[in-house]
Scaffold this motif. Structure first.
Motif, PDB file in Angstrom:
ATOM      1  N   ARG A   1       0.993  -1.338   0.117  1.00 44.83           N
ATOM      2  CA  ARG A   1      -0.065   0.070   0.055  1.00 44.83           C
ATOM      3  C   ARG A   1       1.147   1.365   0.138  1.00 44.83           C
ATOM      4  O   ARG A   1       1.913   1.326   0.653  1.00 44.83           O
ATOM      5  N   ASP A   2       0.526   2.218  -0.831  1.00 47.51           N
ATOM      6  CA  ASP A   2       1.211   3.382  -0.842  1.00 47.51           C
ATOM      7  C   ASP A   2       1.075   4.274   0.358  1.00 47.51           C
ATOM      8  O   ASP A   2       0.185   4.107   0.997  1.00 47.51           O
ATOM      9  N   LEU A   3       1.875   5.434   0.576  1.00 52.19           N
ATOM     10  CA  LEU A   3       1.692   6.326   1.536  1.00 52.19           C
ATOM     11  C   LEU A   3       0.394   6.696   1.831  1.00 52.19           C
ATOM     12  O   LEU A   3      -0.355   6.827   2.849  1.00 52.19           O
ATOM     13  N   ALA A   4      -0.415   7.238   0.493  1.00 52.75           N
ATOM     14  CA  ALA A   4      -1.479   7.891   0.818  1.00 52.75           C
ATOM     15  C   ALA A   4      -2.643   6.991   1.260  1.00 52.75           C
ATOM     16  O   ALA A   4      -3.557   7.688   1.782  1.00 52.75           O
ATOM     17  N   GLY A   5      -2.639   5.635   1.238  1.00 51.15           N
ATOM     18  CA  GLY A   5      -3.294   4.784   1.888  1.00 51.15           C
ATOM     19  C   GLY A   5      -3.242   4.594   3.198  1.00 51.15           C
ATOM     20  O   GLY A   5      -4.294   3.777   3.967  1.00 51.15           O
ATOM     21  N   TYR A   6      -2.167   5.046   3.612  1.00 51.39           N
ATOM     22  CA  TYR A   6      -2.182   4.918   5.310  1.00 51.39           C
ATOM     23  C   TYR A   6      -3.101   5.886   6.134  1.00 51.39           C
ATOM     24  O   TYR A   6      -3.269   6.947   5.623  1.00 51.39           O
ATOM     25  N   ARG A   7      -3.469   5.087   7.130  1.00 53.35           N
ATOM     26  CA  ARG A   7      -4.387   6.168   8.175  1.00 53.35           C
ATOM     27  C   ARG A   7      -3.884   6.146   9.760  1.00 53.35           C
ATOM     28  O   ARG A   7      -5.011   6.364  10.519  1.00 53.35           O
ATOM     29  N   ASN A   8      -2.780   6.021   9.965  1.00 49.06           N
ATOM     30  CA  ASN A   8      -2.034   6.183  11.130  1.00 49.06           C
ATOM     31  C   ASN A   8      -2.184   7.739  11.515  1.00 49.06           C
ATOM     32  O   ASN A   8      -2.160   8.459  10.651  1.00 49.06           O
ATOM     33  N   ALA A   9      -2.057   7.902  12.925  1.00 51.28           N
ATOM     34  CA  ALA A   9      -2.002   9.134  13.285  1.00 51.28           C
ATOM     35  C   ALA A   9      -0.479   9.721  13.124  1.00 51.28           C
ATOM     36  O   ALA A   9       0.407   8.925  13.222  1.00 51.28           O
ATOM     37  N   GLN A  10      -0.355  10.968  13.041  1.00 54.36           N
ATOM     38  CA  GLN A  10       1.029  11.382  12.721  1.00 54.36           C
ATOM     39  C   GLN A  10       1.986  11.211  13.837  1.00 54.36           C
ATOM     40  O   GLN A  10       3.190  11.130  13.639  1.00 54.36           O
ATOM     41  N   ILE A  11       1.428  11.446  15.079  1.00 58.83           N
ATOM     42  CA  ILE A  11       2.158  11.010  16.249  1.00 58.83           C
ATOM     43  C   ILE A  11       3.064   9.869  16.229  1.00 58.83           C
ATOM     44  O   ILE A  11       4.391   9.970  16.700  1.00 58.83           O
ATOM     45  N   VAL A  12       2.747   8.680  15.818  1.00 58.90           N
ATOM     46  CA  VAL A  12       3.229   7.335  15.732  1.00 58.90           C
ATOM     47  C   VAL A  12       4.394   7.414  14.660  1.00 58.90           C
ATOM     48  O   VAL A  12       5.523   6.610  14.660  1.00 58.90           O
ATOM     49  N   GLU A  13       4.451   8.460  13.610  1.00 57.08           N
ATOM     50  CA  GLU A  13       5.278   8.357  12.441  1.00 57.08           C
ATOM     51  C   GLU A  13       6.411   9.090  12.858  1.00 57.08           C
ATOM     52  O   GLU A  13       7.462   9.021  12.082  1.00 57.08           O
TER      53      GLU A  13
END
Length: 251
Positions: A76-88
């Protein structure tokens, strides 16, 4: 469930799984670099737990969508990820990672008991299994934050700096996914606003008790979960490199 509710639940499970996956990756970066040997083992185990929890949520989603977890994670490409920014965000120093882990652990502490009573039984069963491990995680990070906040002037300063940086990012953990309030109405998941209120009720007094000053910038306008920092692209390049090298390989 009807098709619309199924899709909304798939959206929620994807966000929950992505949070766990990306946090596990960041936690694993401390392996071999933790302050003491015992912590190398302890935090690596927590990273492994978070990865296992991600897999549980991905597999629940697979039952709804038929999308296989490895395909979802590695192709899955980056645009498909749905994590919150805090964990990245990059792992930072030890105070930064411990505070981020505490924020996420407390999210689980207030959300999982409600999920354990979900009207969707597979979700309730999964939450019951995960909560036992999350209780240990919270105890671990709680102990470290007390040690850092009430330790030396330097440890307190580092923890305060971490809090100043992470506080606005924490608010995005409570941004609802598409269709989430239909799941709330069906007693499948708790309301994000209720989870947020319960989280702050637990977190803020604790932070004050360890001599930290809570920042005033709790944002009301928050990025959608489809919006990411530049750091996720680098993380995914590392995470997906081997699988994408030969997509036909048998593991």
């Amino acid at each position: 469930m009807d098709n619309i509710t199924t899709q909304h639940l798939a959206n929620k499970l994807l966000a929950m799984a992505d949070d766990e996956l990306i946090l596990a990756h960041r936690d694993s970066e401390w392996t071999g670099h933790a302050p003491i040997l015992e912590e190398d083992i302890a935090f690596a185990n927590i990273a492994q737990d978070e990865l296992g929890h991600a897999n549980i949520w991905y597999e629940l989603r697979q039952a709804l969508t038929a999308e296989e977890p490895n395909q979802v994670v590695y192709f899955r490409d980056l645009a498909g990820y749905r994590n919150a920014q805090i964990v990245e965000l990059p792992k930072g120093d030890w105070a930064f990672s411990m505070l981020r882990q505490y924020f996420f652990d407390m999210l689980e502490q207030v959300r999982l008991p409600t999920l354990m009573n979900s009207s969707y039984k597979p979700l309730a069963d999964a939450a019951t299994k995960i909560r036992a491990e999350e209780i240990y995680h919270l105890r671990h990070t709680y102990t470290w934050l007390k040690r850092l906040g009430l330790g030396t002037e330097e440890s307190n300063r580092r923890l305060q700096n971490a809090l100043n940086e992470l506080w606005p990012y924490a608010a995005q953990m409570f941004v609802p996914v598409a269709g989430e309030y239909s799941l709330v109405a069906a007693d499948i998941v708790p309301a994000p606003t209720a989870v947020e209120a319960a989280w702050r009720e637990q977190v803020e007094p604790f932070l004050t008790s360890i001599d930290l000053t809570i920042p005033a910038n709790w944002p009301t306008q928050r990025p959608a979960r489809s919006e990411h920092t530049k750091h996720l692209a680098t993380l995914l390049a590392d995470l997906q490199e081997v699988a994408r090298f030969d997509p036909q390989a048998n593991w």
